[in-house]
Design a protein around this motif. Structure first.
Motif, PDB file in Angstrom:
ATOM      1  N   VAL A   1      65.469  23.756 -51.142  1.00  0.00           N
ATOM      2  CA  VAL A   1      64.298  23.115 -50.559  1.00  0.00           C
ATOM      3  C   VAL A   1      64.390  23.294 -49.052  1.00  0.00           C
ATOM      4  O   VAL A   1      65.321  22.810 -48.431  1.00  0.00           O
ATOM      5  N   SER A   2      63.447  24.001 -48.469  1.00  0.00           N
ATOM      6  CA  SER A   2      63.505  24.300 -47.046  1.00  0.00           C
ATOM      7  C   SER A   2      62.417  23.591 -46.276  1.00  0.00           C
ATOM      8  O   SER A   2      61.294  23.465 -46.742  1.00  0.00           O
ATOM      9  N   CYS A   3      62.771  23.125 -45.120  1.00  0.00           N
ATOM     10  CA  CYS A   3      61.800  22.656 -44.151  1.00  0.00           C
ATOM     11  C   CYS A   3      62.420  22.843 -42.777  1.00  0.00           C
ATOM     12  O   CYS A   3      63.573  22.506 -42.583  1.00  0.00           O
ATOM     13  N   ALA A   4      61.717  23.452 -41.879  1.00  0.00           N
ATOM     14  CA  ALA A   4      62.281  23.764 -40.562  1.00  0.00           C
ATOM     15  C   ALA A   4      62.643  22.471 -39.864  1.00  0.00           C
ATOM     16  O   ALA A   4      61.862  21.533 -39.869  1.00  0.00           O
TER      17      ALA A   4
ATOM     18  N   HIS B   1      71.939  18.792 -47.530  1.00  0.00           N
ATOM     19  CA  HIS B   1      70.948  18.806 -46.454  1.00  0.00           C
ATOM     20  C   HIS B   1      71.640  19.367 -45.231  1.00  0.00           C
ATOM     21  O   HIS B   1      72.648  18.832 -44.786  1.00  0.00           O
ATOM     22  N   THR B   2      71.127  20.459 -44.696  1.00  0.00           N
ATOM     23  CA  THR B   2      71.757  21.094 -43.549  1.00  0.00           C
ATOM     24  C   THR B   2      70.865  20.987 -42.323  1.00  0.00           C
ATOM     25  O   THR B   2      69.649  20.954 -42.434  1.00  0.00           O
ATOM     26  N   GLN B   3      71.494  20.934 -41.177  1.00  0.00           N
ATOM     27  CA  GLN B   3      70.760  20.759 -39.927  1.00  0.00           C
ATOM     28  C   GLN B   3      70.733  22.007 -39.059  1.00  0.00           C
ATOM     29  O   GLN B   3      70.074  22.009 -38.038  1.00  0.00           O
ATOM     30  N   ASP B   4      71.491  23.021 -39.389  1.00  0.00           N
ATOM     31  CA  ASP B   4      71.555  24.201 -38.517  1.00  0.00           C
ATOM     32  C   ASP B   4      71.765  25.459 -39.351  1.00  0.00           C
ATOM     33  O   ASP B   4      72.020  25.397 -40.540  1.00  0.00           O
TER      34      ASP B   4
ATOM     35  N   THR C   1      67.474  22.913 -44.474  1.00  0.00           N
ATOM     36  CA  THR C   1      67.373  23.401 -45.849  1.00  0.00           C
ATOM     37  C   THR C   1      68.018  22.368 -46.746  1.00  0.00           C
ATOM     38  O   THR C   1      69.060  21.836 -46.412  1.00  0.00           O
ATOM     39  N   MET C   2      67.403  22.059 -47.857  1.00  0.00           N
ATOM     40  CA  MET C   2      68.009  21.149 -48.820  1.00  0.00           C
ATOM     41  C   MET C   2      68.208  21.894 -50.135  1.00  0.00           C
ATOM     42  O   MET C   2      67.348  22.648 -50.551  1.00  0.00           O
ATOM     43  N   TRP C   3      69.343  21.667 -50.756  1.00  0.00           N
ATOM     44  CA  TRP C   3      69.628  22.203 -52.087  1.00  0.00           C
ATOM     45  C   TRP C   3      69.652  21.022 -53.031  1.00  0.00           C
ATOM     46  O   TRP C   3      70.362  20.054 -52.807  1.00  0.00           O
TER      47      TRP C   3
END
Length: 96
Positions: free
Chosen positions: A81-84, A61-64, A87-89
């Protein structure tokens, strides 16, 4: 779900504040001369560090945008898996 925080930083100094979750610090490259060079170096450093732990985790899970670019270490079998603005992998088909 178990969580691990991953960040650029000096592993010998530890995380900059107390955290309850386990964490991994990835040594950054020396500072570059320009902002653009620093951003690309950070992406490369994070990618190298994340590639070492990629097989140990099911989800990134990334924040930037820097950590999102570094998360490209995931294999094609993993789902992005993306949501502004994150992005989640994951191996799961679940979406945000």
């Amino acid at each position: 779900m178990p969580v691990r925080i991953v960040s650029l930083g000096d592993p010998e100094q530890g995380f900059f504040r107390p955290v309850r979750a386990p964490y991994s610090l990835i040594s950054p490259s020396p500072p570059a001369d320009t902002l653009e060079a620093r951003v690309f170096a950070s992406i490369d450093d994070l990618e190298a560090g994340l590639s070492e732990i990629a097989a140990e985790v099911d989800l990134f899970h990334t924040q930037d945008c820097i950590s999102r670019a570094a998360a490209r270490v995931r294999t094609p079998a993993r789902t992005c898996v993306s949501c502004a603005p994150c992005t989640m992998w994951t191996t799961s088909p679940r979406r945000c």
